[in-house]
Structure formats: C-alpha cells, structure tokens
Design a protein around this motif. Structure first.
Motif, PDB file in Angstrom:
ATOM      1  N   GLY A 125      47.424 -43.749 -44.789  1.00  0.00           N
ATOM      2  CA  GLY A 125      46.174 -43.903 -44.045  1.00  0.00           C
ATOM      3  C   GLY A 125      46.076 -42.903 -42.912  1.00  0.00           C
ATOM      4  N   PRO A 126      44.859 -42.630 -42.430  1.00  0.00           N
ATOM      5  CA  PRO A 126      44.643 -41.589 -41.425  1.00  0.00           C
ATOM      6  C   PRO A 126      45.330 -41.865 -40.087  1.00  0.00           C
ATOM      7  CG  PRO A 126      42.646 -42.896 -41.774  1.00  0.00           C
ATOM      8  CD  PRO A 126      43.602 -43.268 -42.863  1.00  0.00           C
ATOM      9  N   GLU A 127      45.643 -43.137 -39.787  1.00  0.00           N
ATOM     10  CA  GLU A 127      46.296 -43.434 -38.509  1.00  0.00           C
ATOM     11  C   GLU A 127      47.715 -42.875 -38.445  1.00  0.00           C
ATOM     12  OE1 GLU A 127      46.888 -47.168 -41.074  1.00  0.00           O
ATOM     13  OE2 GLU A 127      45.363 -45.612 -40.743  1.00  0.00           O
ATOM     14  N   TYR A 128      48.263 -42.463 -39.590  1.00  0.00           N
ATOM     15  CA  TYR A 128      49.614 -41.892 -39.610  1.00  0.00           C
ATOM     16  C   TYR A 128      49.605 -40.375 -39.465  1.00  0.00           C
ATOM     17  CZ  TYR A 128      51.674 -46.380 -40.687  1.00  0.00           C
ATOM     18  OH  TYR A 128      52.094 -47.691 -40.617  1.00  0.00           O
ATOM     19  N   GLU A 129      48.438 -39.787 -39.313  1.00  0.00           N
ATOM     20  CA  GLU A 129      48.357 -38.344 -39.102  1.00  0.00           C
ATOM     21  C   GLU A 129      48.411 -38.060 -37.594  1.00  0.00           C
ATOM     22  OE1 GLU A 129      45.993 -34.506 -40.966  1.00  0.00           O
ATOM     23  OE2 GLU A 129      45.037 -36.455 -40.963  1.00  0.00           O
ATOM     24  N   ARG A 130      49.506 -38.469 -37.001  1.00  0.00           N
ATOM     25  CA  ARG A 130      49.678 -38.256 -35.562  1.00  0.00           C
ATOM     26  C   ARG A 130      51.139 -37.908 -35.268  1.00  0.00           C
ATOM     27  NH1 ARG A 130      49.788 -44.028 -35.953  1.00  0.00           N
ATOM     28  NH2 ARG A 130      51.347 -45.030 -34.622  1.00  0.00           N
ATOM     29  N   GLU A 131      51.369 -37.349 -34.109  1.00  0.00           N
ATOM     30  CA  GLU A 131      52.694 -36.888 -33.705  1.00  0.00           C
ATOM     31  C   GLU A 131      53.607 -38.076 -33.379  1.00  0.00           C
ATOM     32  OE1 GLU A 131      49.896 -36.427 -32.058  1.00  0.00           O
ATOM     33  OE2 GLU A 131      49.336 -34.310 -32.201  1.00  0.00           O
ATOM     34  N   LEU A 132      54.914 -37.859 -33.532  1.00  0.00           N
ATOM     35  CA  LEU A 132      55.860 -38.857 -33.016  1.00  0.00           C
ATOM     36  C   LEU A 132      55.837 -38.828 -31.488  1.00  0.00           C
ATOM     37  CD1 LEU A 132      59.071 -38.659 -35.231  1.00  0.00           C
ATOM     38  CD2 LEU A 132      57.031 -40.054 -35.515  1.00  0.00           C
ATOM     39  N   VAL A 133      55.870 -37.626 -30.933  1.00  0.00           N
ATOM     40  CA  VAL A 133      55.769 -37.440 -29.480  1.00  0.00           C
ATOM     41  C   VAL A 133      54.813 -36.270 -29.245  1.00  0.00           C
ATOM     42  CG1 VAL A 133      56.970 -36.937 -27.325  1.00  0.00           C
ATOM     43  CG2 VAL A 133      58.132 -38.242 -29.124  1.00  0.00           C
ATOM     44  N   HIS A 134      53.713 -36.517 -28.562  1.00  0.00           N
ATOM     45  CA  HIS A 134      52.748 -35.453 -28.282  1.00  0.00           C
ATOM     46  C   HIS A 134      53.291 -34.556 -27.169  1.00  0.00           C
ATOM     47  CE1 HIS A 134      49.028 -33.466 -26.997  1.00  0.00           C
ATOM     48  NE2 HIS A 134      48.554 -33.769 -28.204  1.00  0.00           N
ATOM     49  N   ARG A 135      52.964 -33.289 -27.226  1.00  0.00           N
ATOM     50  CA  ARG A 135      53.496 -32.344 -26.239  1.00  0.00           C
ATOM     51  C   ARG A 135      53.058 -32.670 -24.821  1.00  0.00           C
ATOM     52  NH1 ARG A 135      50.108 -26.884 -27.914  1.00  0.00           N
ATOM     53  NH2 ARG A 135      48.025 -27.637 -27.350  1.00  0.00           N
ATOM     54  N   ASP A 136      51.932 -33.348 -24.644  1.00  0.00           N
ATOM     55  CA  ASP A 136      51.494 -33.746 -23.304  1.00  0.00           C
ATOM     56  C   ASP A 136      52.333 -34.884 -22.735  1.00  0.00           C
ATOM     57  OD1 ASP A 136      49.524 -31.842 -23.430  1.00  0.00           O
ATOM     58  OD2 ASP A 136      47.917 -33.246 -23.950  1.00  0.00           O
ATOM     59  N   ASP A 137      53.076 -35.563 -23.614  1.00  0.00           N
ATOM     60  CA  ASP A 137      53.933 -36.681 -23.199  1.00  0.00           C
ATOM     61  C   ASP A 137      55.398 -36.323 -23.350  1.00  0.00           C
ATOM     62  OD1 ASP A 137      51.771 -38.382 -22.633  1.00  0.00           O
ATOM     63  OD2 ASP A 137      51.604 -38.970 -24.733  1.00  0.00           O
ATOM     64  N   LEU A 138      55.746 -35.050 -23.162  1.00  0.00           N
ATOM     65  CA  LEU A 138      57.091 -34.568 -23.450  1.00  0.00           C
ATOM     66  C   LEU A 138      57.508 -33.591 -22.363  1.00  0.00           C
ATOM     67  CD1 LEU A 138      58.227 -33.379 -26.972  1.00  0.00           C
ATOM     68  CD2 LEU A 138      58.617 -31.918 -24.976  1.00  0.00           C
ATOM     69  N   VAL A 139      58.778 -33.650 -21.964  1.00  0.00           N
ATOM     70  CA  VAL A 139      59.320 -32.692 -21.010  1.00  0.00           C
ATOM     71  C   VAL A 139      60.617 -32.128 -21.578  1.00  0.00           C
ATOM     72  CG1 VAL A 139      60.530 -34.498 -19.694  1.00  0.00           C
ATOM     73  CG2 VAL A 139      60.029 -32.300 -18.623  1.00  0.00           C
ATOM     74  N   VAL A 140      60.753 -30.818 -21.524  1.00  0.00           N
ATOM     75  CA  VAL A 140      61.959 -30.152 -22.008  1.00  0.00           C
ATOM     76  C   VAL A 140      63.034 -30.203 -20.932  1.00  0.00           C
ATOM     77  CG1 VAL A 140      62.940 -27.933 -22.766  1.00  0.00           C
ATOM     78  CG2 VAL A 140      60.651 -28.631 -23.541  1.00  0.00           C
ATOM     79  N   LEU A 141      64.235 -30.645 -21.314  1.00  0.00           N
ATOM     80  CA  LEU A 141      65.349 -30.732 -20.381  1.00  0.00           C
ATOM     81  C   LEU A 141      66.349 -29.593 -20.565  1.00  0.00           C
ATOM     82  CD1 LEU A 141      66.027 -34.567 -20.635  1.00  0.00           C
ATOM     83  CD2 LEU A 141      64.602 -33.352 -18.978  1.00  0.00           C
ATOM     84  N   ARG A 142      66.424 -29.055 -21.783  1.00  0.00           N
ATOM     85  CA  ARG A 142      67.340 -27.957 -22.072  1.00  0.00           C
ATOM     86  C   ARG A 142      66.731 -27.102 -23.173  1.00  0.00           C
ATOM     87  NH1 ARG A 142      72.854 -27.353 -21.135  1.00  0.00           N
ATOM     88  NH2 ARG A 142      72.921 -29.482 -20.367  1.00  0.00           N
ATOM     89  N   ARG A 143      66.696 -25.809 -22.963  1.00  0.00           N
ATOM     90  CA  ARG A 143      66.065 -24.922 -23.933  1.00  0.00           C
ATOM     91  C   ARG A 143      66.937 -24.752 -25.165  1.00  0.00           C
ATOM     92  NH1 ARG A 143      60.736 -24.282 -22.593  1.00  0.00           N
ATOM     93  NH2 ARG A 143      60.624 -24.499 -20.351  1.00  0.00           N
ATOM     94  N   GLY A 144      66.318 -24.804 -26.347  1.00  0.00           N
ATOM     95  CA  GLY A 144      67.034 -24.560 -27.592  1.00  0.00           C
ATOM     96  C   GLY A 144      67.383 -23.089 -27.737  1.00  0.00           C
ATOM     97  N   LYS A 145      68.392 -22.802 -28.561  1.00  0.00           N
ATOM     98  CA  LYS A 145      68.838 -21.423 -28.759  1.00  0.00           C
ATOM     99  C   LYS A 145      68.006 -20.751 -29.839  1.00  0.00           C
ATOM    100  CE  LYS A 145      73.569 -22.474 -27.322  1.00  0.00           C
ATOM    101  NZ  LYS A 145      74.982 -22.458 -27.713  1.00  0.00           N
TER     102      LYS A 145
END
Length: 374
Positions: free
Chosen positions: A354-374
C-alpha cells in the motif's frame, strides 16, 4: 574578534562549577570559594549580561551534616545527601549573591527535561523568564528524584545542553584543574593546551584522569561537554575556579575550544545529545555513505538488522556493519514492522503493501550525523 574576546563579551553565558571547587576535601561547603565565584558572576550580571550557573555540589554539601566520611555509593544515600545538601547549597548562593543585591533562582532538571521535547522547551521558557526578571538561574540535576545511579559528568553535559538551550555565546567549565594538558598534569614536562580548534581532534591526548573524592568524574566529561557546546556554535573555556575572573575577562588562561564551522541546528543538537536511543538499525555500506555523505534519508533497502524495541517517533541509533554509531534519528515505524521491509525498495513495498509504505525509515530532516562514513 578572537575566541577569548568572544568569552569576554558573551551574552548569554553559562558557567558550570564542579563539586571540588565548592566544597572541602572531606565534604561540606567552602563558603569562601562560593563567595569568590559569586563576586565574579555578580559583576558580570551587573554589566548587563545574562548568566546561568550550573552547579554541582549538592551531594558533597550533604556529607558533613549527615556525618558521611566519603561520597555515598548507593542511590538512596546519594539522594538523601542531595536532599540535605541542595538546601545548604542554595542558601549559600542566596547569601553570596545577595551581598551584591542579586536574586538567584533554583532550577532543578531531570533527564526528561532534556530528552523530551516538550519538557525541553518548557525549561528554556523558564530560564528566559528568569532572565527577564533579572534573576541569575542556578541549575542542577535533580539528584533527589533520579531513577538511575547518579553519575558525575551529568552536570558537564547538562551545562553544554543548557548553553545550547538558551543560545549562549560561551560556556565556562570550572573545576580543580586549570587547563587541558597534553598528558597527566602531574607528569614533568606536561604542557598546557591553550587552544583547541576542534574538540573532535583530541584522540592522542590522555584525558582519562579521574576526578576528586567529592566528585567522581574527570576530564573526559568536560571534553565531551566541549564537543556538545562547540557543535552548537558555543565558544568553550576550561579552567580552574580560582581563574574564573581571568577567563571571563578574556585573559590567556585555561583551554579554549573553538566553535566548529559545522554548527548544528537546535533540532540537530537535540537529536544528537538530548535524546535517549530506544534501539538501533544496522546499515550496509551504501546506506552509511548515503546518510553521512550525501544527506539522504534512510530507506528500508539499506538496513540489514533491527535492534531493540521501539515505536514510531522514537530516537534510534544508526549503526554501520562494524558496530559504530554513525547517526541518530527519529524512526517512522515500530520495530516489529521492520523485519519484513528490510532490503526492499519503497516502490516495491508500496506496490505490495500500500502507498503508506512508500516512506523513509528515517527522514533526513529527523536525522543527525554523528560520525562521517568513509
């Protein structure tokens, strides 16, 4: 304006003082030390600057009246000592600031006050109102109702969060150590580090020294507090309580930590340092890069594993395949919903479920990076 000038001009300003700077070695308040600190902060207040004092010392202040020979280790006695000591501590501050005609107000905070968004904004509103009324707020962790073992360092972290909370321009961390050194200060040849351009770049410095007998922390908690504060754009200085006046006047004392250029928004700081993760999501390498380097949201296709029990809206840690936490965010699904979604595209999930599952697990507006990936 250099960083020390920024401290001299800072408004608002947060000052944190540790137990060892307020009490005698065996416990009990040292009113001469409290008077000296009040003299410095009252002068700053009289100059029209808004000042918050984050003060440890409640447990230590309660030791002598309760005839405790050393800091208690069990939670119940810690809470009892804090209950007795907090009244003595505030009475001492009231008298010390009162000599300058300055009114102080007690603000006791628990972990909920800096981890629940509604409480967080209420705390800020209270502090702002105290400023408007000409009061110097004195903040402490509410040790008497703590539900977990009281850990030294909470007030260092709390001070950094309060600095972020009120938009402080500087944070001054006062303890019994006059600065950060490139090794144990007692070691011959140890050199003071006067300036730290980025608190993240201290991997080779030994900061493991334990704290005093009346406090149980050390340099680690202060450097972590500096990381939090500088990440919010707050210039931070670490020095001893007897150099407080020198530090506030911009003199070359202690260690100054520069605010980072990648200052986070208030929401990002809240996510990074004032939330308690309820679980975790293990990401594959592609998802780590997408989240940390490309500013993307987290999608089900990039998640390998779900850890813990959490509900939609909870904070969760995002973890790479090596077990390192690389980000934190607010998840959009309950934990029990996720196993059947992992590794699949949102388009596929929407088509099948169903269309309600076409969404992010975590949206970028609700996310903060703590350590940069390589």
């Amino acid at each position: 304006m250099d960083h020390r000038d920024a401290i001299r001009a800072a408004d608002p300003l947060v000052v944190k003082v540790g137990s060892s700077s307020l009490t005698r070695a065996g416990g009990g308040l040292d009113t001469a030390l409290i008077d000296a600190l009040a003299d410095v902060l009252a002068a700053r207040h009289a100059a029209g600057h808004r000042v918050v004092l984050v003060s440890s010392g409640a447990i230590a202040a309660g030791m002598t009246p309760l005839q405790l020979a050393k800091r208690p280790s069990d939670l119940a006695t810690q809470q009892a000592a804090a209950s007795v000591g907090q009244t003595a501590l505030m009475a001492a501050y009231t008298a010390a600031f009162g000599r300058h005609g300055v009114l102080v107000g007690q603000v006791l905070l628990t972990s909920d006050d800096v981890t629940r968004r509604g409480h967080y904004t209420n705390a800020r509103r209270t502090l702002e109102r105290l400023f408007a009324l000409g009061v110097v707020p004195i903040v402490n962790e509410n040790d008497t109702v703590a539900t977990h073992e009281i850990r030294f360092g909470d007030n260092d972290r709390l001070a950094a969060l309060v600095a972020h909370l009120i938009g402080a321009r500087a944070l001054v961390l006062l303890s019994d150590v006059d600065a950060l050194y490139d090794g144990p200060p007692s070691r011959p040849g140890a050199r003071r580090i006067g300036f730290v351009p980025d608190a993240e770049d201290l991997g080779e410095i030994d900061i493991s020294k334990r704290g005093s007998a009346v406090g149980t922390g050390g340099m680690i908690t202060k450097v972590e507090a500096a990381r939090i504060a500088t990440g919010a754009g707050v210039t931070t200085v670490l020095t001893s309580a007897d150099r407080a006046g020198d530090a506030l006047s911009g003199q070359d004392v202690g260690t100054v930590f520069a605010p980072t250029q990648r200052a986070r928004t208030a929401r990002q700081l809240w996510l990074a340092h004032a939330t308690a993760p309820q679980g975790g999501l293990v990401l594959d390498d592609g998802a780590v890069l997408a989240v940390t380097r490309r500013g993307k949201s987290l999608l089900p296709a990039g998640v390998r594993e779900v850890r813990g029990k959490f509900s939609a809206g909870d904070a969760v840690d995002l973890v790479d395949l090596g077990g390192t936490v690389i980000a934190r965010g607010l998840v959009n699904y309950d934990a029990h919903e996720l196993p059947n979604l992992l590794g699949r595209s949102t388009r596929e999930l929407a088509r099948e479920l169903g269309p309600e599952y076409e969404r992010e697990l975590v949206h970028r507006d609700d996310l903060v990076v703590l350590r940069r990936g390589k």
